[in-house]
Design a protein around this motif. Sequence first.
Motif, PDB file in Angstrom:
ATOM      1  N   SER A 110      10.342  -3.853  -6.767  1.00 50.88           N
ATOM      2  CA  SER A 110      10.095  -2.487  -6.317  1.00 50.88           C
ATOM      3  C   SER A 110      11.391  -1.699  -6.392  1.00 50.88           C
ATOM      4  O   SER A 110      12.462  -2.223  -6.074  1.00 50.88           O
ATOM      5  CB  SER A 110       9.578  -2.485  -4.872  1.00 50.88           C
ATOM      6  OG  SER A 110       9.670  -1.202  -4.291  1.00 50.88           O
ATOM      7  N   THR A 112      12.099   0.722  -4.498  1.00 51.94           N
ATOM      8  CA  THR A 112      12.427   1.277  -3.172  1.00 51.94           C
ATOM      9  C   THR A 112      12.441   0.197  -2.091  1.00 51.94           C
ATOM     10  O   THR A 112      12.246   0.510  -0.914  1.00 51.94           O
ATOM     11  CB  THR A 112      11.403   2.357  -2.770  1.00 51.94           C
ATOM     12  OG1 THR A 112      10.100   1.738  -2.645  1.00 51.94           O
ATOM     13  CG2 THR A 112      11.342   3.475  -3.794  1.00 51.94           C
ATOM     14  N   TYR A 114      10.297  -2.134  -1.379  1.00 49.76           N
ATOM     15  CA  TYR A 114       9.014  -2.053  -0.678  1.00 49.76           C
ATOM     16  C   TYR A 114       8.748  -3.268   0.198  1.00 49.76           C
ATOM     17  O   TYR A 114       8.176  -3.145   1.291  1.00 49.76           O
ATOM     18  CB  TYR A 114       7.864  -1.852  -1.668  1.00 49.76           C
ATOM     19  CG  TYR A 114       6.517  -1.828  -0.993  1.00 49.76           C
ATOM     20  CD1 TYR A 114       6.164  -0.767  -0.148  1.00 49.76           C
ATOM     21  CD2 TYR A 114       5.603  -2.870  -1.157  1.00 49.76           C
ATOM     22  CE1 TYR A 114       4.935  -0.740   0.492  1.00 49.76           C
ATOM     23  CE2 TYR A 114       4.374  -2.847  -0.518  1.00 49.76           C
ATOM     24  CZ  TYR A 114       4.043  -1.782   0.302  1.00 49.76           C
ATOM     25  OH  TYR A 114       2.830  -1.767   0.953  1.00 49.76           O
ATOM     26  N   ARG A 117      10.507  -2.624   3.429  1.00 50.00           N
ATOM     27  CA  ARG A 117       9.939  -1.501   4.189  1.00 50.00           C
ATOM     28  C   ARG A 117       8.587  -1.862   4.788  1.00 50.00           C
ATOM     29  O   ARG A 117       8.291  -1.523   5.947  1.00 50.00           O
ATOM     30  CB  ARG A 117       9.816  -0.273   3.289  1.00 50.00           C
ATOM     31  CG  ARG A 117      11.149   0.344   2.892  1.00 50.00           C
ATOM     32  CD  ARG A 117      10.991   1.706   2.232  1.00 50.00           C
ATOM     33  NE  ARG A 117      10.237   1.658   0.979  1.00 50.00           N
ATOM     34  CZ  ARG A 117       8.999   2.105   0.821  1.00 50.00           C
ATOM     35  NH1 ARG A 117       8.344   2.663   1.849  1.00 50.00           N
ATOM     36  NH2 ARG A 117       8.390   2.033  -0.354  1.00 50.00           N
ATOM     37  N   ALA A 148       7.412   1.937  -7.308  1.00 42.75           N
ATOM     38  CA  ALA A 148       8.142   2.347  -6.106  1.00 42.75           C
ATOM     39  C   ALA A 148       7.555   1.739  -4.839  1.00 42.75           C
ATOM     40  O   ALA A 148       8.208   1.705  -3.801  1.00 42.75           O
ATOM     41  CB  ALA A 148       8.142   3.864  -5.991  1.00 42.75           C
ATOM     42  N   LEU A 150       4.421   1.693  -1.837  1.00 46.10           N
ATOM     43  CA  LEU A 150       3.840   2.767  -1.041  1.00 46.10           C
ATOM     44  C   LEU A 150       4.939   3.550  -0.340  1.00 46.10           C
ATOM     45  O   LEU A 150       5.862   2.954   0.227  1.00 46.10           O
ATOM     46  CB  LEU A 150       2.880   2.194   0.001  1.00 46.10           C
ATOM     47  CG  LEU A 150       1.708   1.348  -0.514  1.00 46.10           C
ATOM     48  CD1 LEU A 150       0.831   0.910   0.658  1.00 46.10           C
ATOM     49  CD2 LEU A 150       0.894   2.105  -1.544  1.00 46.10           C
ATOM     50  N   PRO A 151       4.858   4.884  -0.354  1.00 45.15           N
ATOM     51  CA  PRO A 151       5.853   5.671   0.398  1.00 45.15           C
ATOM     52  C   PRO A 151       5.615   5.535   1.892  1.00 45.15           C
ATOM     53  O   PRO A 151       4.540   5.116   2.343  1.00 45.15           O
ATOM     54  CB  PRO A 151       5.588   7.101  -0.076  1.00 45.15           C
ATOM     55  CG  PRO A 151       4.155   7.107  -0.501  1.00 45.15           C
ATOM     56  CD  PRO A 151       3.880   5.735  -1.052  1.00 45.15           C
ATOM     57  N   ASP A 152       6.617   5.906   2.667  1.00 41.98           N
ATOM     58  CA  ASP A 152       6.513   5.765   4.114  1.00 41.98           C
ATOM     59  C   ASP A 152       5.343   6.545   4.696  1.00 41.98           C
ATOM     60  O   ASP A 152       4.696   6.081   5.647  1.00 41.98           O
ATOM     61  CB  ASP A 152       7.819   6.222   4.784  1.00 41.98           C
ATOM     62  CG  ASP A 152       8.939   5.212   4.634  1.00 41.98           C
ATOM     63  OD1 ASP A 152       8.674   4.096   4.125  1.00 41.98           O
ATOM     64  OD2 ASP A 152      10.080   5.527   5.012  1.00 41.98           O
ATOM     65  N   ASP A 153       5.052   7.725   4.148  1.00 40.07           N
ATOM     66  CA  ASP A 153       3.952   8.500   4.725  1.00 40.07           C
ATOM     67  C   ASP A 153       2.608   7.808   4.517  1.00 40.07           C
ATOM     68  O   ASP A 153       1.703   7.917   5.349  1.00 40.07           O
ATOM     69  CB  ASP A 153       3.931   9.927   4.175  1.00 40.07           C
ATOM     70  CG  ASP A 153       3.782   9.998   2.660  1.00 40.07           C
ATOM     71  OD1 ASP A 153       3.781   8.941   2.005  1.00 40.07           O
ATOM     72  OD2 ASP A 153       3.668  11.117   2.132  1.00 40.07           O
ATOM     73  N   GLN A 154       2.493   7.030   3.426  1.00 43.63           N
ATOM     74  CA  GLN A 154       1.257   6.277   3.249  1.00 43.63           C
ATOM     75  C   GLN A 154       1.214   5.076   4.186  1.00 43.63           C
ATOM     76  O   GLN A 154       0.148   4.713   4.687  1.00 43.63           O
ATOM     77  CB  GLN A 154       1.093   5.830   1.802  1.00 43.63           C
ATOM     78  CG  GLN A 154      -0.297   5.280   1.511  1.00 43.63           C
ATOM     79  CD  GLN A 154      -0.583   5.119   0.032  1.00 43.63           C
ATOM     80  OE1 GLN A 154       0.220   5.498  -0.826  1.00 43.63           O
ATOM     81  NE2 GLN A 154      -1.732   4.555  -0.288  1.00 43.63           N
ATOM     82  N   GLN A 173       9.422   5.553   9.977  1.00 46.63           N
ATOM     83  CA  GLN A 173      10.339   6.467   9.304  1.00 46.63           C
ATOM     84  C   GLN A 173      11.800   6.206   9.625  1.00 46.63           C
ATOM     85  O   GLN A 173      12.673   6.423   8.784  1.00 46.63           O
ATOM     86  CB  GLN A 173       9.944   7.914   9.649  1.00 46.63           C
ATOM     87  CG  GLN A 173       8.618   8.317   9.024  1.00 46.63           C
ATOM     88  CD  GLN A 173       7.989   9.540   9.677  1.00 46.63           C
ATOM     89  OE1 GLN A 173       8.473  10.032  10.707  1.00 46.63           O
ATOM     90  NE2 GLN A 173       6.908  10.026   9.099  1.00 46.63           N
TER      91      GLN A 173
END
Length: 220
Positions: A110, A112, A114, A117, A148, A150-154, A173
């Motif tokens: 990943s 980012t 992932y 995170r 990347a 899943l982004p944090d908002d997801q 976050q």
Amino acid sequence: MKPRSAIIRRGGPSTTTVVAVLVLVLFAGAVGFGVYRAGAAAGALPAGATAEGVAVGDPDAPVTIDLYLDFQCPACAQYERQAGATIDELVASGRARVVYHPVAYLNRFSSTDYSSRSSAAAGCAADAGVLPRFAQLLFAHQPPEGGAGLPDDQLVALGAQAGAGPDFAACVQEGRYAGWSRSVTDAASRAGITATPTVLVDGREVERTAEALRAAAAAG
């Protein structure tokens, strides 16, 4: 009157006894310091967690299942589809408790980090009391390797879907349990866990099938 040396030999501890006591004290201190270092390295701990994972279910259950999972791992998602209902059943019946070890072995797949995170977000889900459901949702929405993640908002949205409360978003976050994620991963590595998923029933590795898990739990 007895010689002074005789009195000392009768009433005072021997050199051997003193050395033994000192060894025990030093050993106890070393163990305590090791526990302290493990906790300090983990930083803040999620509710019900240790530096190695999070236990879910009746603490007095006769069987303990250790699940070493990476939310970036396709084989882990497959195992969840195969055995997730069995795990839920064993916990709900009181037959087993489950210790989740959300490791971060696959960050290299990943852009980012992932794995780290999502592992830290699992700690937030433990705080909210929704870790099993959150883990199911992470696997159901698992991103492809090499992207990347899943982004944090997801992650926050999936936590809300799992039933997490309002503190979950801030927890994700700010990366509140990033240190804990590293601790869980390091502990798994030290324990010789080299692949995910790894499933242990009362400390013994079992095949990654629902049938093997059920049989091992019944024998435990």
